[in-house]
Design a protein around this motif. Structure first.
Motif, PDB file in Angstrom:
ATOM      1  N   THR A 105       5.642  22.757  14.159  1.00 43.33           N
ATOM      2  CA  THR A 105       6.644  23.415  14.656  1.00 43.33           C
ATOM      3  C   THR A 105       6.619  22.987  16.229  1.00 43.33           C
ATOM      4  N   GLU A 106       5.350  22.836  16.862  1.00 41.62           N
ATOM      5  CA  GLU A 106       5.301  22.606  18.218  1.00 41.62           C
ATOM      6  C   GLU A 106       5.006  20.944  18.335  1.00 41.62           C
ATOM      7  N   GLY A 107       5.234  20.098  17.159  1.00 43.37           N
ATOM      8  CA  GLY A 107       4.869  18.772  17.536  1.00 43.37           C
ATOM      9  C   GLY A 107       3.657  18.363  16.798  1.00 43.37           C
ATOM     10  N   ALA A 108       3.027  17.225  17.237  1.00 49.70           N
ATOM     11  CA  ALA A 108       1.903  16.370  16.607  1.00 49.70           C
ATOM     12  C   ALA A 108       0.821  17.373  16.826  1.00 49.70           C
ATOM     13  N   LEU A 109      -0.085  17.284  15.683  1.00 49.44           N
ATOM     14  CA  LEU A 109      -1.333  18.120  15.639  1.00 49.44           C
ATOM     15  C   LEU A 109      -2.597  17.008  15.797  1.00 49.44           C
ATOM     16  N   THR A 110      -3.560  17.638  16.242  1.00 48.79           N
ATOM     17  CA  THR A 110      -4.776  16.857  16.245  1.00 48.79           C
ATOM     18  C   THR A 110      -5.612  16.802  15.020  1.00 48.79           C
ATOM     19  N   SER A 111      -5.725  15.854  14.213  1.00 46.05           N
ATOM     20  CA  SER A 111      -6.393  15.835  13.125  1.00 46.05           C
ATOM     21  C   SER A 111      -7.878  15.911  13.024  1.00 46.05           C
ATOM     22  N   THR A 112      -8.475  15.995  12.149  1.00 47.69           N
ATOM     23  CA  THR A 112      -9.753  16.073  11.944  1.00 47.69           C
ATOM     24  C   THR A 112     -10.656  14.980  11.832  1.00 47.69           C
ATOM     25  N   TYR A 113      -9.724  13.615  11.870  1.00 48.41           N
ATOM     26  CA  TYR A 113     -10.156  12.408  11.583  1.00 48.41           C
ATOM     27  C   TYR A 113     -10.777  11.669  12.909  1.00 48.41           C
ATOM     28  N   GLU A 114     -11.741  10.874  12.877  1.00 47.48           N
ATOM     29  CA  GLU A 114     -12.251  10.180  14.056  1.00 47.48           C
ATOM     30  C   GLU A 114     -11.364   8.640  13.982  1.00 47.48           C
ATOM     31  N   VAL A 115     -11.486   8.198  15.039  1.00 50.53           N
ATOM     32  CA  VAL A 115     -10.731   6.870  15.420  1.00 50.53           C
ATOM     33  C   VAL A 115     -11.370   5.749  14.422  1.00 50.53           C
ATOM     34  N   GLU A 116     -12.555   5.890  14.069  1.00 46.75           N
ATOM     35  CA  GLU A 116     -13.185   5.047  13.305  1.00 46.75           C
ATOM     36  C   GLU A 116     -12.974   5.222  11.597  1.00 46.75           C
ATOM     37  N   ASP A 117     -12.311   6.308  11.453  1.00 48.39           N
ATOM     38  CA  ASP A 117     -11.834   6.482  10.135  1.00 48.39           C
ATOM     39  C   ASP A 117     -10.513   5.691   9.914  1.00 48.39           C
ATOM     40  N   LEU A 118      -9.611   5.335  10.915  1.00 48.03           N
ATOM     41  CA  LEU A 118      -8.467   4.718  11.017  1.00 48.03           C
ATOM     42  C   LEU A 118      -9.041   3.172  10.648  1.00 48.03           C
ATOM     43  N   THR A 119      -9.873   2.671  11.323  1.00 46.05           N
ATOM     44  CA  THR A 119      -9.979   1.433  11.241  1.00 46.05           C
ATOM     45  C   THR A 119     -10.991   0.770  10.240  1.00 46.05           C
ATOM     46  N   TYR A 120     -11.444   1.655   9.373  1.00 45.59           N
ATOM     47  CA  TYR A 120     -12.355   1.284   8.239  1.00 45.59           C
ATOM     48  C   TYR A 120     -11.458   0.832   7.217  1.00 45.59           C
ATOM     49  N   ILE A 121     -11.088  -0.333   7.371  1.00 44.60           N
ATOM     50  CA  ILE A 121      -9.848  -1.106   6.487  1.00 44.60           C
ATOM     51  C   ILE A 121     -10.194  -2.653   6.128  1.00 44.60           C
ATOM     52  N   PRO A 122      -9.906  -3.125   5.189  1.00 44.91           N
ATOM     53  CA  PRO A 122     -10.048  -4.617   4.878  1.00 44.91           C
ATOM     54  C   PRO A 122      -9.340  -5.367   5.744  1.00 44.91           C
ATOM     55  N   GLN A 123      -8.344  -5.045   6.272  1.00 44.21           N
ATOM     56  CA  GLN A 123      -7.318  -5.952   6.982  1.00 44.21           C
ATOM     57  C   GLN A 123      -6.805  -4.989   7.758  1.00 44.21           C
ATOM     58  N   GLN A 124      -6.563  -5.416   9.338  1.00 46.53           N
ATOM     59  CA  GLN A 124      -5.677  -4.800  10.355  1.00 46.53           C
ATOM     60  C   GLN A 124      -4.319  -5.054  10.006  1.00 46.53           C
ATOM     61  N   ALA A 125      -3.398  -4.140  10.852  1.00 47.80           N
ATOM     62  CA  ALA A 125      -1.911  -4.362  10.639  1.00 47.80           C
ATOM     63  C   ALA A 125      -1.516  -5.716  11.316  1.00 47.80           C
ATOM     64  N   GLN A 126      -0.798  -6.352  11.174  1.00 48.46           N
ATOM     65  CA  GLN A 126      -0.135  -7.556  11.845  1.00 48.46           C
ATOM     66  C   GLN A 126       1.421  -6.871  12.430  1.00 48.46           C
ATOM     67  N   LYS A 127       1.380  -7.152  13.902  1.00 48.40           N
ATOM     68  CA  LYS A 127       2.741  -6.599  14.174  1.00 48.40           C
ATOM     69  C   LYS A 127       3.964  -7.541  13.724  1.00 48.40           C
ATOM     70  N   THR A 128       5.009  -7.172  13.693  1.00 46.63           N
ATOM     71  CA  THR A 128       6.114  -7.937  13.317  1.00 46.63           C
ATOM     72  C   THR A 128       6.632  -8.742  14.866  1.00 46.63           C
ATOM     73  N   ALA A 129       6.793 -10.021  14.533  1.00 39.81           N
ATOM     74  CA  ALA A 129       7.049 -10.837  16.024  1.00 39.81           C
ATOM     75  C   ALA A 129       8.219 -10.268  16.335  1.00 39.81           C
ATOM     76  N   PRO A 130       8.559 -10.325  17.510  1.00 31.76           N
ATOM     77  CA  PRO A 130       9.890 -10.053  18.114  1.00 31.76           C
ATOM     78  C   PRO A 130      10.859 -11.202  17.652  1.00 31.76           C
ATOM     79  N   SER A 131      12.146 -10.768  17.395  1.00 36.12           N
ATOM     80  CA  SER A 131      12.880 -11.699  17.195  1.00 36.12           C
ATOM     81  C   SER A 131      13.927 -12.050  18.459  1.00 36.12           C
ATOM     82  N   GLU A 132      14.540 -13.200  18.100  1.00 33.80           N
ATOM     83  CA  GLU A 132      15.577 -13.471  19.420  1.00 33.80           C
ATOM     84  C   GLU A 132      17.081 -13.146  19.082  1.00 33.80           C
TER      85      GLU A 132
END
Length: 414
Positions: free
Chosen positions: A366-393
Motif C-alpha cells: 500500500t505504501e510502496g516497496a517493502l524491505t525484504s528478508t533477503y541479503e544482497v548476497e542472495d541475489l548474486t548467488y546465480i550461475p550467470q549475471q544479467a547482461q544489459k541490453t545495449a542501447p540502440s540508435e
C-alpha cells in the motif's frame, strides 16, 4: 519471513501456430523411458509485438506415474495435497475435486454460452465452499455438474499438462482465427549456464474481437539502491533497472533469484507536458532507495518482443527522393513505407505502474516497496549475471495525440 508471490501473465491477442507440427507439438522420448511433450505457439499483441507461450508435460514408460495436485478448500478448511493415480486423472470425479489453480482450463465456447457457464461455475463454487452439504445440496451440486458438462462442449479441464497438450494439439488450430485471453505463470530456469524465461499456460479462452490486445505480466521485482541506471537516458529516453525475480530452479531444486532487466520507457512522453514528467518521476522514484538491503515491489509490466514503429523523416530519404521533394514533385508522405517504419528489434520488460495494494499479510505494498528478508548476497548467488541490453540508435517513436497521452497512463510507458 515473506511469502513468495507468483509471477503471473495475462495475454490477449491472436495466435500464430507453426505450420511445422513438430514445432507446435514436440514429442521426445528418452532412454530412461520418459516421454516429454511440449506445446508452444505465439500470441500476437500486434504485428510488431508477440511472445511464445507453452505447456510441457509427460509420462514415464518404465515407472509408475502419478499426478500431484491440490484439493479444493472450503470456508473453514484449507485444501490439501493430492496424489492421484495416473489412470484416474481424467475421471470427472477426480477433476471436480481439484482446485481451479491446479488445473489447466480451456474454454473455446462462444459468448452466448459463456454467460450461462459462468453462472453455473458461481453456483458450484458456492456449494464447494461449504464445509458440508445436505442431501438436497448434494443433489443440486450433481445436477449443476451435469448441466455444466452438457453445456461445456467446447471446453475442457485437465489436472495434468500432458492431457491439456493433447487437447490443444488436436483442437487449437480450429480456432486460430479467433482472439484469445491466455493466463498463467511466468517461470525461469537455467540450462547450460543460460537463464531462460517461459510463459506457462494455465487458462485459455476465446474472447470477442474488440477486446483490447495486451501482453501484460505482474512481477514481484527485487532490487537494491544501485539497481537504477540513469546513464543512457539522454540518448535512449529509457531508464534501465537491473532487478531480480524469485522463481523455482529445476536444476538447483530450490527457489532462487534470476536476473531480470526492466525498463522505464519514456519515448512516448512529451517532455513539455508537466503531467508526463511527474509520471516519469513517480515511476523512477520507486527505485531510489537510500538504505542498503533488498527491496521488492509488485509491478505491472508490458512484455515487449518485437520492434517499435519510428518516425519517417527526411534523413531516411535517398538523395534522389530528397531532390524530388526539393523540386516540388513529391512530398515526404509520398515516400513513407506502407504500414509505417520499424526500428530495431528488441526484447524489453517495460514497467507500466506499481501495484500498490495489500496482497496478503506478508506483502502489503500500500505504501510502496517493502524491505525484504533477503541479503544482497542472495541475489548474486546465480550461475550467470544479467547482461544489459545495449542501447540502440533507433529514432524516437511516432507520437500519439495529446489527449491519448494524458489519459492512457498504462500505455504511456508501454
Amino acid at each position: 519471513m515473506l511469502s513468495k508471490l507468483q509471477n503471473k501473465f495475462e495475454f490477449i491477442g491472436n495466435v500464430f501456430i507453426s505450420n511445422d507440427k513438430e514445432k507446435f507439438h514436440e514429442v521426445k522420448e528418452f532412454d530412461s523411458g520418459w516421454v516429454k511433450n511440449r506445446l508452444s505457439f505465439v500470441v500476437q499483441e500486434s504485428k510488431t509485438n508477440s511472445v511464445f507461450v507453452e505447456l510441457e508435460g509427460g509420462y514415464s514408460k518404465s515407472k509408475p506415474n502419478k499426478v500431484y495436485s491440490f484439493s479444493k478448500g472450503t470456508e473453514n478448511k484449507k485444501g490439501s495435497k493430492l496424489e492421484i493415480p495416473w489412470e484416474d486423472r481424467l475421471k470427472d470425479e477426480t477433476v471436480n475435486m481439484v482446485a481451479d489453480f491446479s488445473k489447466i482450463i480451456i474454454d473455446f465456447n462462444d459468448e452466448s454460452v459463456k454467460e450461462k457457464l459462468n453462472d453455473l461455475r458461481y453456483k458450484l463454487r458456492v456449494l464447494d465452499n461449504k464445509d458440508s452439504l445436505t442431501e438436497e445440496e448434494k443433489k443440486s451440486r450433481s445436477k449443476l455438474l451435469d448441466e455444466y458438462k452438457e453445456l461445456n462442449v467446447n471446453g475442457a479441464e485437465f489436472i495434468h499438462e500432458y492431457d491439456a497438450i493433447q487437447f490443444l494439439s488436436e483442437n487449437l488450430e480450429k480456432y486460430k482465427d479467433k482472439k484469445f485471453k491466455i493466463t498463467g505463470s511466468v517461470e525461469y530456469n537455467t540450462w547450460k549456464g543460460r537463464n531462460f524465461r517461459k510463459f506457462k499456460i494455465q487458462t485459455i479462452e476465446i474472447v470477442s474481437n474488440d477486446t483490447p490486445s495486451q501482453l501484460r505480466a505482474n512481477l514481484d521485482v527485487f532490487y537494491t539502491n544501485d539497481s537504477l541506471d540513469e546513464t543512457s537516458f539522454d540518448e535512449e529516453k529509457k531508464y534501465f533497472i537491473d532487478a531480480y525475480v524469485l522463481s523455482y530452479d529445476n536444476q538447483a531444486k530450490r527457489d532462487r533469484f534470476f536476473p531480470q532487466q526492466l525498463v522505464i520507457n519514456a519515448k512516448k512522453l512529451d517532455f513539455n507536458n508537466e503531467l508526463h514528467l511527474k509520471r516519469l518521476e513517480l515511476l523512477k522514484n520507486f527505485f531510489k532507495v537510500d538504505e542498503d538491503g533488498v527491496y521488492h515491489l509488485l509491478w505491472e509490466v508490458n512484455i515487449f518482443r518485437g520492434a517499435d514503429e519510428v518516425d519517417f523523416t527526411e534523413d531516411d530519404l535517398s538523395p534522389n527522393q530528397k531532390e524530388m521533394i526539393a523540386l516540388g514533385l513529391n512530398t515526404l508522405d509520398d515516400f513513407k513505407p506502407k504500414g509505417g517504419m520499424l526500428g530495431e528489434s528488441r526484447e524489453e520488460n517495460r514497467l507500466l505502474k506499481p501495484i500498490l495494494k495489500k496482497v496478503n499479510d506478508s506483502n502489503d505494498f500500500t505504501e510502496g516497496a517493502l524491505t525484504s528478508t533477503y541479503e544482497v548476497e542472495d541475489l548474486t548467488y546465480i550461475p550467470q549475471q544479467a547482461q544489459k541490453t545495449a542501447p540502440s540508435e533507433g529514432k524516437e517513436e511516432s507520437k500519439v495525440t495529446e489527449e491519448e497521452k494524458d489519459n492512457a497512463f498504462d500505455d504511456l510507458f508501454a
